[in-house]
Design a protein around this motif. Structure first.
Motif, PDB file in Angstrom:
ATOM      1  N   VAL A 229      -4.548  27.172 -40.822  1.00 30.59           N
ATOM      2  CA  VAL A 229      -5.515  26.623 -39.866  1.00 30.59           C
ATOM      3  C   VAL A 229      -6.830  26.405 -40.599  1.00 30.59           C
ATOM      4  O   VAL A 229      -7.227  27.228 -41.415  1.00 30.59           O
ATOM      5  N   GLU A 230      -7.489  25.268 -40.321  1.00 32.83           N
ATOM      6  CA  GLU A 230      -8.867  25.082 -40.786  1.00 32.83           C
ATOM      7  C   GLU A 230      -9.645  24.580 -39.578  1.00 32.83           C
ATOM      8  O   GLU A 230      -9.335  23.522 -39.033  1.00 32.83           O
ATOM      9  N   ASP A 231     -10.641  25.369 -39.133  1.00 34.52           N
ATOM     10  CA  ASP A 231     -11.293  25.010 -37.877  1.00 34.52           C
ATOM     11  C   ASP A 231     -12.652  25.700 -37.763  1.00 34.52           C
ATOM     12  O   ASP A 231     -12.998  26.551 -38.586  1.00 34.52           O
ATOM     13  N   ALA A 232     -13.407  25.328 -36.712  1.00 33.88           N
ATOM     14  CA  ALA A 232     -14.681  25.982 -36.423  1.00 33.88           C
ATOM     15  C   ALA A 232     -14.407  27.398 -35.898  1.00 33.88           C
ATOM     16  O   ALA A 232     -13.350  27.638 -35.301  1.00 33.88           O
ATOM     17  N   PRO A 233     -15.357  28.334 -36.113  1.00 36.83           N
ATOM     18  CA  PRO A 233     -15.130  29.733 -35.722  1.00 36.83           C
ATOM     19  C   PRO A 233     -14.690  29.902 -34.270  1.00 36.83           C
ATOM     20  O   PRO A 233     -13.794  30.708 -33.983  1.00 36.83           O
ATOM     21  N   GLU A 234     -15.270  29.122 -33.370  1.00 33.77           N
ATOM     22  CA  GLU A 234     -14.942  29.313 -31.946  1.00 33.77           C
ATOM     23  C   GLU A 234     -13.475  28.996 -31.640  1.00 33.77           C
ATOM     24  O   GLU A 234     -12.949  29.444 -30.626  1.00 33.77           O
ATOM     25  N   ASN A 235     -12.837  28.231 -32.523  1.00 31.16           N
ATOM     26  CA  ASN A 235     -11.427  27.899 -32.277  1.00 31.16           C
ATOM     27  C   ASN A 235     -10.461  28.816 -33.023  1.00 31.16           C
ATOM     28  O   ASN A 235      -9.252  28.663 -32.927  1.00 31.16           O
ATOM     29  N   ILE A 236     -11.002  29.745 -33.804  1.00 29.19           N
ATOM     30  CA  ILE A 236     -10.144  30.578 -34.651  1.00 29.19           C
ATOM     31  C   ILE A 236      -9.631  31.806 -33.893  1.00 29.19           C
ATOM     32  O   ILE A 236      -8.441  32.121 -33.927  1.00 29.19           O
ATOM     33  N   LYS A 237     -10.544  32.460 -33.169  1.00 30.41           N
ATOM     34  CA  LYS A 237     -10.201  33.765 -32.578  1.00 30.41           C
ATOM     35  C   LYS A 237      -8.945  33.727 -31.722  1.00 30.41           C
ATOM     36  O   LYS A 237      -8.063  34.558 -31.849  1.00 30.41           O
ATOM     37  N   GLY A 238      -8.871  32.742 -30.819  1.00 33.13           N
ATOM     38  CA  GLY A 238      -7.742  32.724 -29.881  1.00 33.13           C
ATOM     39  C   GLY A 238      -6.532  31.963 -30.396  1.00 33.13           C
ATOM     40  O   GLY A 238      -5.541  31.835 -29.681  1.00 33.13           O
ATOM     41  N   ASN A 239      -6.605  31.473 -31.641  1.00 30.34           N
ATOM     42  CA  ASN A 239      -5.502  30.638 -32.146  1.00 30.34           C
ATOM     43  C   ASN A 239      -4.238  31.477 -32.378  1.00 30.34           C
ATOM     44  O   ASN A 239      -4.252  32.434 -33.161  1.00 30.34           O
ATOM     45  N   PRO A 240      -3.133  31.140 -31.712  1.00 29.25           N
ATOM     46  CA  PRO A 240      -1.919  31.957 -31.838  1.00 29.25           C
ATOM     47  C   PRO A 240      -1.373  32.027 -33.265  1.00 29.25           C
ATOM     48  O   PRO A 240      -0.848  33.068 -33.677  1.00 29.25           O
ATOM     49  N   LYS A 241      -1.552  30.946 -34.041  1.00 35.03           N
ATOM     50  CA  LYS A 241      -1.066  30.965 -35.436  1.00 35.03           C
ATOM     51  C   LYS A 241      -1.818  32.017 -36.246  1.00 35.03           C
ATOM     52  O   LYS A 241      -1.250  32.679 -37.117  1.00 35.03           O
ATOM     53  N   VAL A 242      -3.121  32.154 -35.956  1.00 37.47           N
ATOM     54  CA  VAL A 242      -3.935  33.126 -36.689  1.00 37.47           C
ATOM     55  C   VAL A 242      -3.532  34.540 -36.291  1.00 37.47           C
ATOM     56  O   VAL A 242      -3.370  35.423 -37.143  1.00 37.47           O
ATOM     57  N   GLN A 243      -3.326  34.741 -34.999  1.00 31.88           N
ATOM     58  CA  GLN A 243      -2.919  36.070 -34.532  1.00 31.88           C
ATOM     59  C   GLN A 243      -1.576  36.451 -35.144  1.00 31.88           C
ATOM     60  O   GLN A 243      -1.377  37.573 -35.608  1.00 31.88           O
ATOM     61  N   GLU A 244      -0.676  35.520 -35.184  1.00 34.81           N
ATOM     62  CA  GLU A 244       0.655  35.732 -35.770  1.00 34.81           C
ATOM     63  C   GLU A 244       0.524  36.129 -37.247  1.00 34.81           C
ATOM     64  O   GLU A 244       1.152  37.071 -37.716  1.00 34.81           O
ATOM     65  N   ALA A 245      -0.358  35.436 -37.970  1.00 31.02           N
ATOM     66  CA  ALA A 245      -0.529  35.719 -39.402  1.00 31.02           C
ATOM     67  C   ALA A 245      -1.020  37.138 -39.619  1.00 31.02           C
ATOM     68  O   ALA A 245      -0.581  37.829 -40.540  1.00 31.02           O
ATOM     69  N   TYR A 246      -1.937  37.583 -38.750  1.00 31.83           N
ATOM     70  CA  TYR A 246      -2.482  38.926 -38.925  1.00 31.83           C
ATOM     71  C   TYR A 246      -1.519  40.013 -38.458  1.00 31.83           C
ATOM     72  O   TYR A 246      -1.487  41.097 -39.001  1.00 31.83           O
ATOM     73  N   LEU A 247      -0.712  39.696 -37.417  1.00 36.16           N
ATOM     74  CA  LEU A 247       0.245  40.697 -36.943  1.00 36.16           C
ATOM     75  C   LEU A 247       1.440  40.783 -37.888  1.00 36.16           C
ATOM     76  O   LEU A 247       2.109  41.810 -37.964  1.00 36.16           O
ATOM     77  N   GLY A 248       1.718  39.698 -38.614  1.00 40.40           N
ATOM     78  CA  GLY A 248       2.821  39.685 -39.584  1.00 40.40           C
ATOM     79  C   GLY A 248       4.135  40.030 -38.927  1.00 40.40           C
ATOM     80  O   GLY A 248       4.478  39.510 -37.881  1.00 40.40           O
ATOM     81  N   GLY A 249       4.852  40.943 -39.546  1.00 42.54           N
ATOM     82  CA  GLY A 249       6.171  41.285 -39.037  1.00 42.54           C
ATOM     83  C   GLY A 249       6.144  42.361 -37.963  1.00 42.54           C
ATOM     84  O   GLY A 249       7.135  43.039 -37.716  1.00 42.54           O
ATOM     85  N   ALA A 250       5.006  42.544 -37.290  1.00 41.80           N
ATOM     86  CA  ALA A 250       4.863  43.644 -36.342  1.00 41.80           C
ATOM     87  C   ALA A 250       5.566  43.408 -35.007  1.00 41.80           C
ATOM     88  O   ALA A 250       5.501  44.207 -34.124  1.00 41.80           O
ATOM     89  N   HIS A 251       6.172  42.211 -34.882  1.00 43.54           N
ATOM     90  CA  HIS A 251       6.885  41.972 -33.620  1.00 43.54           C
ATOM     91  C   HIS A 251       8.113  41.119 -33.866  1.00 43.54           C
ATOM     92  O   HIS A 251       8.387  40.752 -35.001  1.00 43.54           O
TER      93      HIS A 251
END
Ligand code: ADP
Ligand code: MG
Length: 251
Positions: A229-251
């Motif tokens: 993802v490349e985006d403005a900060p306000e669009n990063i927090k709720g982005n599901p792809k970003v959340q997925e990347a940080y959670l990794g294999g946790a689910h």
């Protein structure tokens, strides 16, 4: 067009592909953060900007000139400066002497410590060094030992030394790593002041989201060697792809 442009960069270590077709555009005068979980490839990417690593393929240009295959000091001379996790200062010298050394290095290249007293007596060097300390709000500490500074003030001192090089692009690799909150905030304020006063382009690698969201106008998220993802900060927090990347294999 960005001042720093990364196109199709790949880098493998043995069988591990650390960077996979990375594309990135850092616009002139902006603060651009590169974030991502541990092992995403952030440091590998930064090392491709500063002459420490050469990608297997792809291009990296600064001001339309390739950075690849150049030595670190050549990249520095092109106007690219960098700040690492631990400030690179001379602990046994005063704050002012540290900045004198940086001013001298900009003018004359290599510096020998035993030349310090003669350099420090030169009026033009004194004036420039004092101005750099005024710019980072440290002039009142000029005669104190660098070793006695807080981590936040060591970072300020390092930035004064960096500014003496007149950089056009500043690369920062986790500049607040290991800092207490007060020093982190001190560093955020400093970077904001420098950005406002000089408009220097900054590319910052950071894991502390407080720092990222305080400074960045644009964020690239790296995961497993790819910018997802490349985006403005306000669009990063709720982005599901970003959340997925940080959670990794946790689910
Ligand atoms: N010199 C190296 N040799 C082998 N593997 C490396 C080397 N440098 C980095 N890696 C691997 O490449 C991947 C990306 O690392 P790195 O760029 O340091 O990630 P980050 O900075 O995002 O935490 C990791 O899997 C890391 O183990
Ligand atoms: Mg890293």
């Amino acid at each position: 067009m960005g001042i720093l442009e990364v196109k199709g960069v790949n880098k493998s270590f043995g069988g591990l592909q650390a960077l996979n077709d990375v594309n990135l555009n850092v616009e002139e005068g902006t603060v651009h953060a590169i974030i991502g979980p541990n092992g995403a490839g952030k440091s590998t990417l930064l090392n491709c900007f500063i002459g420490k690593l050469i990608p297997d393929s792809g291009t990296v240009t600064f001001d339309n000139e390739s950075l690849l295959g150049r030595k670190p000091h050549q990249i520095n001379q092109m106007g690219v400066s960098r700040v690492f996790q631990t400030p690179e200062i001379f602990s046994d010298l005063t704050v002012f002497e540290n900045v004198i050394i940086a001013c001298f290095a900009k003018r004359d290249g290599a510096f020998e410590l035993n030349a310090l007293s003669s350099v420090a007596s030169q009026t033009d060097m004194q004036e420039k060094a004092a101005q750099m300390l005024i710019d980072v709000n440290m002039i009142d500490k000029r005669d104190e030992m660098a070793s006695s500074m807080s981590r936040g003030d060591k970072r300020r001192l390092e930035m004064a030394m960096c500014l003496a090089q007149d950089p056009k692009l500043l690369l920062l690799d986790e500049p607040t790593a290991g800092m207490a909150r007060a020093d982190t905030n001190n560093t955020i304020d400093l970077l904001k002041e420098i950005q406002e006063a000089r408009g220097i382009t900054m590319a910052i690698i950071e894991h502390d989201m407080h720092v990222v969201f305080s400074l960045a106008e644009k964020i690239s998220v790296l995961a497993q060697g790819t910018v997802i993802v490349e985006d403005a900060p306000e669009n990063i927090k709720g982005n599901p792809k970003v959340q997925e990347a940080y959670l990794g294999g946790a689910h």
